[in-house]
Every structure is written in structure tokens, then in C-alpha cells.
Scaffold this motif. Structure first.
Motif, mmCIF file in Angstrom:
data_model
loop_
_atom_site.group_PDB
_atom_site.id
_atom_site.type_symbol
_atom_site.label_atom_id
_atom_site.label_comp_id
_atom_site.label_asym_id
_atom_site.label_seq_id
_atom_site.Cartn_x
_atom_site.Cartn_y
_atom_site.Cartn_z
ATOM 1 N N ASN A 14 24.357 56.159 19.712
ATOM 2 C CA ASN A 14 23.718 56.119 21.030
ATOM 3 C C ASN A 14 24.576 55.382 22.055
ATOM 4 O OD1 ASN A 14 21.471 57.545 20.213
ATOM 5 N ND2 ASN A 14 20.229 55.725 19.856
ATOM 6 N N LYS A 17 27.584 57.604 22.982
ATOM 7 C CA LYS A 17 27.135 58.689 23.855
ATOM 8 C C LYS A 17 26.923 58.191 25.286
ATOM 9 C CE LYS A 17 23.411 62.096 24.213
ATOM 10 N NZ LYS A 17 22.169 62.583 23.598
ATOM 11 N N LYS A 18 26.285 57.022 25.459
ATOM 12 C CA LYS A 18 26.026 56.484 26.792
ATOM 13 C C LYS A 18 27.321 56.040 27.468
ATOM 14 C CE LYS A 18 23.366 55.510 30.179
ATOM 15 N NZ LYS A 18 22.662 56.573 30.899
ATOM 16 N N LYS A 20 30.273 57.234 26.971
ATOM 17 C CA LYS A 20 30.967 58.463 27.355
ATOM 18 C C LYS A 20 30.368 59.023 28.640
ATOM 19 C CE LYS A 20 31.811 61.144 23.951
ATOM 20 N NZ LYS A 20 31.756 62.165 22.906
ATOM 21 N N HIS A 21 29.045 59.034 28.725
ATOM 22 C CA HIS A 21 28.364 59.538 29.920
ATOM 23 C C HIS A 21 28.707 58.697 31.157
ATOM 24 C CE1 HIS A 21 25.238 61.260 32.452
ATOM 25 N NE2 HIS A 21 24.837 60.029 32.713
ATOM 26 N N LEU A 22 28.732 57.373 31.010
ATOM 27 C CA LEU A 22 29.001 56.483 32.135
ATOM 28 C C LEU A 22 30.449 56.539 32.610
ATOM 29 C CD1 LEU A 22 27.047 53.295 30.995
ATOM 30 C CD2 LEU A 22 26.441 54.819 32.890
ATOM 31 N N THR A 23 31.375 56.762 31.693
ATOM 32 C CA THR A 23 32.794 56.692 32.040
ATOM 33 C C THR A 23 33.426 58.051 32.329
ATOM 34 O OG1 THR A 23 33.418 56.711 29.690
ATOM 35 C CG2 THR A 23 33.142 54.555 30.750
ATOM 36 N N LEU A 24 32.691 59.106 32.084
ATOM 37 C CA LEU A 24 33.230 60.440 32.316
ATOM 38 C C LEU A 24 33.017 60.834 33.776
ATOM 39 C CD1 LEU A 24 34.598 62.677 30.687
ATOM 40 C CD2 LEU A 24 32.354 63.706 30.389
ATOM 41 N N THR A 25 34.004 60.514 34.594
ATOM 42 C CA THR A 25 33.935 60.862 36.008
ATOM 43 C C THR A 25 35.188 61.632 36.389
ATOM 44 O OG1 THR A 25 35.049 58.893 36.844
ATOM 45 C CG2 THR A 25 32.673 58.729 36.515
ATOM 46 N N TYR A 86 22.458 51.331 22.266
ATOM 47 C CA TYR A 86 21.871 51.678 23.563
ATOM 48 C C TYR A 86 20.491 52.252 23.300
ATOM 49 C CZ TYR A 86 21.116 53.673 28.135
ATOM 50 O OH TYR A 86 20.579 53.975 29.361
ATOM 51 N N GLU A 88 16.645 53.633 25.047
ATOM 52 C CA GLU A 88 15.816 54.069 26.167
ATOM 53 C C GLU A 88 14.390 54.123 25.646
ATOM 54 O OE1 GLU A 88 17.089 57.756 27.901
ATOM 55 O OE2 GLU A 88 19.126 57.024 28.217
ATOM 56 N N SER A 93 15.979 51.187 29.977
ATOM 57 C CA SER A 93 17.142 51.501 29.154
ATOM 58 C C SER A 93 18.158 50.376 29.274
ATOM 59 C CB SER A 93 17.756 52.835 29.601
ATOM 60 O OG SER A 93 18.145 52.767 30.946
#
Length: 114
Positions: A14, A17-18, A20-25, A86, A88, A93
Motif C-alpha cells: 500500500n 502504491k501511494k 508511486k501515485h504521489l511521485t508520478l508527475t 499507508y 485509508e 488517509s
């Protein structure tokens, strides 16, 4: 900066995954999650997380899965052997740190003492 294949701080699926989501810009491909320790909080020390694209000379870059975590050497000594998750839920969260070095933690889990 030292690159380390992770044996100091574990990341749950988890958390990976989070992160990756936060840093993938598309605008900043060098963005990583930094964890550090601050004095304060109800139990003495507090966990802090920030997105950062700067890696200092003495920082340690911990790689797990396909994400990287930046930690300064002083914070690493307090986090060594820990695990970051992580969650939620209905309360919100947040990243949770499971720290085997902490003797006491506060009720909300965001601060600890050694």
C-alpha cells in the motif's frame, strides 16, 4: 548520496502504491518521498513526510519495489528496522510508521520517544 537496496526500512504494498501515485508527475520526474524525524509532538519525536526533488550529499536513497525513499542519516538511525504503511479509512488517509525503536508512541501514532 548513497543508494541502498532496502534493508533498513520496509515499505508495504500500500505504501509503495501511494508513493508511486504521489511521485508520478509529468512536470517533475525527480520527485521522491522524504521521511524525516523532528523534535516535538506529544511523545518527543515526530514523523514528517514531504515530496522532494532535492537529494542532499549525505542523504540515503532507499529503493524498494520501483519507488525510492529519501532519508537523512540522523533520521535513519531512529527508523532503522521499521516499516511504513499507508492506510485509508473513515478517519482519513495517512502513512503509518511501525518503529521497533520507539519505546512509547502517542495515541494518534504520529509521534514517539526512544
Amino acid at each position: 548520496m548513497k543508494h541502498i537496496i532496502n534493508n533498513h526500512i520496509k515499505l508495504t504494498k500500500n505504501a509503495i502504491k501511494k508513493i508511486k501515485h504521489l511521485t508520478l508527475t509529468k512536470t517533475n520526474k525527480h520527485l521522491k518521498l522524504r521521511i524525516y524525524i523532528l523534535g516535538g509532538g506529544c511523545s518527543g519525536f515526530q514523523y514528517q513526510f514531504v515530496l522532494d526533488d532535492k537529494i542532499n550529499q549525505d542523504d540515503i536513497l532507499i529503493n524498494e519495489g520501483d519507488v525510492s525513499l529519501i532519508v537523512d542519516p540522523i533520521s535513519l538511525q531512529y527508523l532503522n528496522g521499521g516499516k511504513i504503511d499507508y492506510i485509508e479509512n473513515f478517519e482519513g488517509s495517512k502513512f503509518i510508521v511501525y518503529n521497533p525503536n520507539a519505546k512509547n508512541t502517542c495515541g494518534c501514532g504520529s509521534s514517539f520517544n526512544i
